[in-house]
Design a protein around this motif. Structure first.
Motif, PDB file in Angstrom:
ATOM      1  N   GLN A   1     -58.418 -48.849 -60.727  1.00 46.95           N
ATOM      2  CA  GLN A   1     -58.896 -48.262 -61.986  1.00 46.95           C
ATOM      3  C   GLN A   1     -58.008 -48.690 -63.148  1.00 46.95           C
ATOM      4  O   GLN A   1     -58.513 -49.035 -64.225  1.00 46.95           O
ATOM      5  N   SER A   2     -56.703 -48.700 -62.943  1.00 50.37           N
ATOM      6  CA  SER A   2     -55.789 -49.139 -63.997  1.00 50.37           C
ATOM      7  C   SER A   2     -55.916 -50.633 -64.278  1.00 50.37           C
ATOM      8  O   SER A   2     -55.845 -51.064 -65.428  1.00 50.37           O
TER       9      SER A   2
ATOM     10  N   LYS B   1     -56.964 -45.886 -57.293  1.00 48.39           N
ATOM     11  CA  LYS B   1     -56.314 -45.522 -58.556  1.00 48.39           C
ATOM     12  C   LYS B   1     -55.676 -46.761 -59.209  1.00 48.39           C
ATOM     13  O   LYS B   1     -55.766 -46.952 -60.420  1.00 48.39           O
ATOM     14  N   ILE B   2     -55.052 -47.606 -58.408  1.00 49.85           N
ATOM     15  CA  ILE B   2     -54.453 -48.839 -58.933  1.00 49.85           C
ATOM     16  C   ILE B   2     -55.538 -49.738 -59.521  1.00 49.85           C
ATOM     17  O   ILE B   2     -55.394 -50.279 -60.624  1.00 49.85           O
TER      18      ILE B   2
ATOM     19  N   TYR C   1     -47.561 -44.522 -53.205  1.00 52.63           N
ATOM     20  CA  TYR C   1     -48.660 -44.994 -54.048  1.00 52.63           C
ATOM     21  C   TYR C   1     -48.493 -44.531 -55.491  1.00 52.63           C
ATOM     22  O   TYR C   1     -48.843 -45.255 -56.428  1.00 52.63           O
ATOM     23  N   ARG C   2     -47.979 -43.324 -55.695  1.00 54.78           N
ATOM     24  CA  ARG C   2     -47.756 -42.850 -57.068  1.00 54.78           C
ATOM     25  C   ARG C   2     -46.750 -43.743 -57.772  1.00 54.78           C
ATOM     26  O   ARG C   2     -46.960 -44.174 -58.905  1.00 54.78           O
TER      27      ARG C   2
ATOM     28  N   HIS D   1     -48.365 -47.199 -58.372  1.00 54.36           N
ATOM     29  CA  HIS D   1     -49.304 -47.132 -59.491  1.00 54.36           C
ATOM     30  C   HIS D   1     -48.566 -47.097 -60.826  1.00 54.36           C
ATOM     31  O   HIS D   1     -48.902 -47.837 -61.759  1.00 54.36           O
ATOM     32  N   ASP D   2     -47.573 -46.227 -60.928  1.00 54.34           N
ATOM     33  CA  ASP D   2     -46.816 -46.127 -62.185  1.00 54.34           C
ATOM     34  C   ASP D   2     -46.123 -47.446 -62.526  1.00 54.34           C
ATOM     35  O   ASP D   2     -46.073 -47.844 -63.689  1.00 54.34           O
TER      36      ASP D   2
ATOM     37  N   ILE E   1     -47.061 -50.538 -61.601  1.00 48.17           N
ATOM     38  CA  ILE E   1     -48.078 -51.512 -62.004  1.00 48.17           C
ATOM     39  C   ILE E   1     -48.612 -51.189 -63.397  1.00 48.17           C
ATOM     40  O   ILE E   1     -48.706 -52.067 -64.258  1.00 48.17           O
ATOM     41  N   LYS E   2     -48.951 -49.946 -63.620  1.00 49.65           N
ATOM     42  CA  LYS E   2     -49.493 -49.545 -64.933  1.00 49.65           C
ATOM     43  C   LYS E   2     -48.474 -49.822 -66.037  1.00 49.65           C
ATOM     44  O   LYS E   2     -48.827 -50.334 -67.105  1.00 49.65           O
TER      45      LYS E   2
ATOM     46  N   GLY F   1     -55.013 -44.427 -52.949  1.00 51.83           N
ATOM     47  CA  GLY F   1     -53.968 -45.054 -53.752  1.00 51.83           C
ATOM     48  C   GLY F   1     -54.418 -46.355 -54.381  1.00 51.83           C
ATOM     49  O   GLY F   1     -54.161 -46.612 -55.573  1.00 51.83           O
ATOM     50  N   LEU F   2     -55.097 -47.200 -53.608  1.00 46.85           N
ATOM     51  CA  LEU F   2     -55.549 -48.487 -54.141  1.00 46.85           C
ATOM     52  C   LEU F   2     -56.681 -48.311 -55.148  1.00 46.85           C
ATOM     53  O   LEU F   2     -56.776 -49.077 -56.118  1.00 46.85           O
TER      54      LEU F   2
END
Length: 161
Positions: free
Chosen positions: A152-153, A149-150, A14-15, A18-19, A21-22, A146-147
């Motif tokens: 939020q971005s 946080k995604i 997930y980290r 996220h990175d 996608i962001k 994990g989702l």
């Protein structure tokens, strides 16, 4: 073009997701292009996920947006099914067994569990991110974390449009 990396540890996975996608959405402003790639990143990275996609609010219904997986329902009324419920409540829902969710809309008869998260633009409901699995009880707390946080971005990106 982005390479999709997959880790053995779900939190690390997930980290990385996220990175990725962001990093991707900070350089692209087109909503459809970004939603298409986000759906692909998630679909290609998470194990045992059969469908990932977006439904965007258009008046009193949700309209299918970019997705990965089998063909899906095109329109869902606000308040109907899991996605419509999330659109109405603006709260994430994890459904371990979709067959027990009152009013579930079966776009794919193979789906047995689902997680749906609301997306907000300037604090207002905008869309949902929907993930399905053929497995029962697929989505656990690490998926929620994990989702979330995604999302939020994604919400931060939506606020820039």
């Amino acid at each position: 073009m982005h390479e999709i990396k997959i880790a053995n540890d779900i939190a690390e996975n997930y980290r990385i997701l996220h990175d990725t996608i962001k990093g991707h959405i900070q350089y692209e402003q087109d909503l459809i292009a970004n939603f298409a790639n986000i759906a692909s990143f998630i679909y290609c990275t998470l194990p045992d996920v059969s469908w990932v996609g977006f439904y965007l609010r258009k008046g009193n219904e949700l309209v299918l947006g970019p997705f990965m997986g089998k063909p899906a329902c095109t329109r869902i009324a606000i308040g109907k099914g899991v996605c419509g419920y999330v659109a109405e409540s603006e709260e994430m829902v994890v459904v371990p067994n979709v067959h027990e969710f009152e009013g579930h809309i079966a776009c794919d008869w193979d789906t047995n569990s689902e997680i749906v998260l609301p997306l907000l633009k300037d604090g207002e409901f905008f869309a949902v991110l929907d993930l399905d699995s053929a497995s029962f009880d697929r989505f656990k707390q690490e998926d929620v974390d994990g989702l979330t946080k995604i999302v939020q971005s994604i919400n931060e990106y939506l606020d820039t449009l």
